[in-house]
Design a protein around this motif. Structure first.
Motif, PDB file in Angstrom:
ATOM      1  N   THR A 176       0.788  -1.174  -0.088  1.00 27.01           N
ATOM      2  CA  THR A 176      -0.040  -0.179   0.029  1.00 27.01           C
ATOM      3  C   THR A 176       0.973   1.260   0.062  1.00 27.01           C
ATOM      4  O   THR A 176       0.403   2.273   0.021  1.00 27.01           O
ATOM      5  CB  THR A 176      -0.884  -0.033   1.303  1.00 27.01           C
ATOM      6  OG1 THR A 176      -0.106  -0.089   2.504  1.00 27.01           O
ATOM      7  CG2 THR A 176      -1.907  -1.194   1.381  1.00 27.01           C
ATOM      8  N   SER A 204      -2.413  -1.796  -3.585  1.00 23.14           N
ATOM      9  CA  SER A 204      -3.854  -1.141  -3.255  1.00 23.14           C
ATOM     10  C   SER A 204      -3.714   0.033  -2.425  1.00 23.14           C
ATOM     11  O   SER A 204      -2.545   0.461  -2.098  1.00 23.14           O
ATOM     12  CB  SER A 204      -4.582  -2.144  -2.308  1.00 23.14           C
ATOM     13  OG  SER A 204      -3.843  -2.426  -1.111  1.00 23.14           O
ATOM     14  N   GLY A 205      -4.739   0.728  -2.243  1.00 19.93           N
ATOM     15  CA  GLY A 205      -4.829   2.267  -1.728  1.00 19.93           C
ATOM     16  C   GLY A 205      -3.874   3.034  -2.538  1.00 19.93           C
ATOM     17  O   GLY A 205      -3.869   3.103  -3.632  1.00 19.93           O
TER      18      GLY A 205
END
Ligand SMILES: [Zn+2]
Length: 377
Positions: A176, A204-205
């Motif tokens: 992330t 992700s993020g």
């Protein structure tokens, strides 16, 4: 300024005489440098403390690794991936792993402080070590520790993993994180440990579209591999504009490697390493930290990492292997060696599915570029 990092205690990370991740591989490189009369000047790192490793690993995991490495009986070691054929419990292994982590960390510090522009750490590359799990011969994630030191200094770091196995541990640790781009080129997880590293694992993020995976078809040859670098790694680095490159230079994509199925030759490795140096020059003022990694045909791995050492130091490659070195290691390993540093070509029979393999790898690059395009605007 170029610096080599090494410590004789790296060989304490020895998982047994039958284990493929043998310190013998680096011993062979150092011995070959000596026989070739090439200077081998290195800086010795300090060992890192178990406490420092909690920047990367869960404390319970570090405590357990340290305890079992001292010979203490801890019943739940298998919950942490230990006591397996890949990651046996061997007395003193944690100390060896902490010296190796210290080497990677020192490499990061030399770059951050401007005391070196390029660093070669003659060991490590433990890309399968997870936050709380030992896996794939790896205990402590030296790469992640070095990358973390760089991001703590405010740097953006691109991690390039050319080991034949997916760099899953490093990817997980920074999944992330928007300061770290991870790029792993590996044999597809459909056929090889650890079974991950798919195009859709994008991060992700804040880290989305910064975790890049290039799962290649078995029997991939050098030309297709280099095309993947030029069509995927080159634009990725141009987009991300890192402050430094951290490279895991595993040699297990060589055709003779017993654990995997790619078909690189030593000539291909020379081209790939040279291309990576160019990419560092083009994208981050040449700043790069190189570690070793996998490579389980000692006859090939020792020659490949010697080639890396020569390129790193900007020394022309010798053609012949010294007879003394060759004869010594032929006897010790009970295997015939080539007379030359490079593989003798043609190194293998033509690949029957070559066109299919090349097309598959082109498709992988295209799918990855399509997947990240919306986020790379
Ligand atoms: Zn590997």
């Amino acid at each position: 300024m170029r610096r080599i990092i090494y410590h004789p205690k790296y060989s304490n990370y020895d998982l047994g005489p039958e284990h493929p991740f043998s310190p013998l591989r680096v011993e062979m490189v150092i011995d070959l440098l000596k026989e070739l009369n090439v200077p081998f000047n290195y800086i010795e790192p300090e060992i890192v403390s178990p406490d420092l490793l909690t920047q990367i690993h869960n404390k319970e995991y570090v405590d357990l690794v340290e305890a079992v490495s001292k010979g203490e009986e801890i019943p739940n070691y298998s919950d942490f991936g230990l006591g397996t054929a890949d990651n046996p419990i061997v007395k003193g292994m944690a100390e060896g792993a902490r010296y190796l982590a210290g080497g990677a960390l020192l490499g990061a510090k030399l770059l951050i402080e401007g005391k070196a522009n390029k660093v070669l750490q003659l060991g490590g590359g433990f890309h399968h070590a997870h936050k709380k799990l030992a896996a794939g011969f790896c205990l402590y994630n030296d790469l992640a520790l070095a990358i973390k030191a760089m991001t703590n200094a405010g740097w953006h770091v691109a991690y390039l993993d050319i080991d034949v196995h997916h760099g899953d541990g490093v990817q997980e640790i920074f999944y992330t994180d928007d300061k770290v781009m991870t790029i792993s080129i590996h044999e597809s997880g459909e056929f090889l440990f650890p079974g991950t590293g798919w195009v859709y694992e994008l991060g992700s993020g804040m880290g989305r579209s910064l975790k890049l995976n290039l799962p290649l078809e078995p029997f991939t040859e050098g030309d297709s591999y280099l095309e993947v670098i030029n069509k995927a790694v080159e634009p990725a680095l141009a987009y991300f504009k890192p402050d430094a490159l951290v490279v895991q230079t595993g040699a297990d994509a060589h055709f003779a490697d017993p654990l995997a199925d790619l078909m690189l030759t030593t000539h291909d490795y020379e081209k790939i390493y040279r291309r990576i140096f160019e990419l560092a020059d083009e994208n981050c003022k040449g700043r790069a930290l190189f570690t070793l990694g996998g490579g389980y045909c000692p006859r090939a791995t020792s020659r490949i990492w010697t080639i890396l050492y020569f390129i790193f130091n900007n020394i022309p490659l010798p053609e012949k292997l010294p007879d003394t070195w060759r004869k010594h290691w032929e006897k010790r390993l009970n295997k015939p060696f080539p007379e030359t540093l490079h593989d003798q070509l043609p190194a293998f029979d033509p690949i029957p599915r070559k066109e299919e393999v090349v097309k598959h790898n082109k498709d992988v690059v295209q799918r990855l570029m399509d997947a990240v395009a919306p986020d790379w605007l």
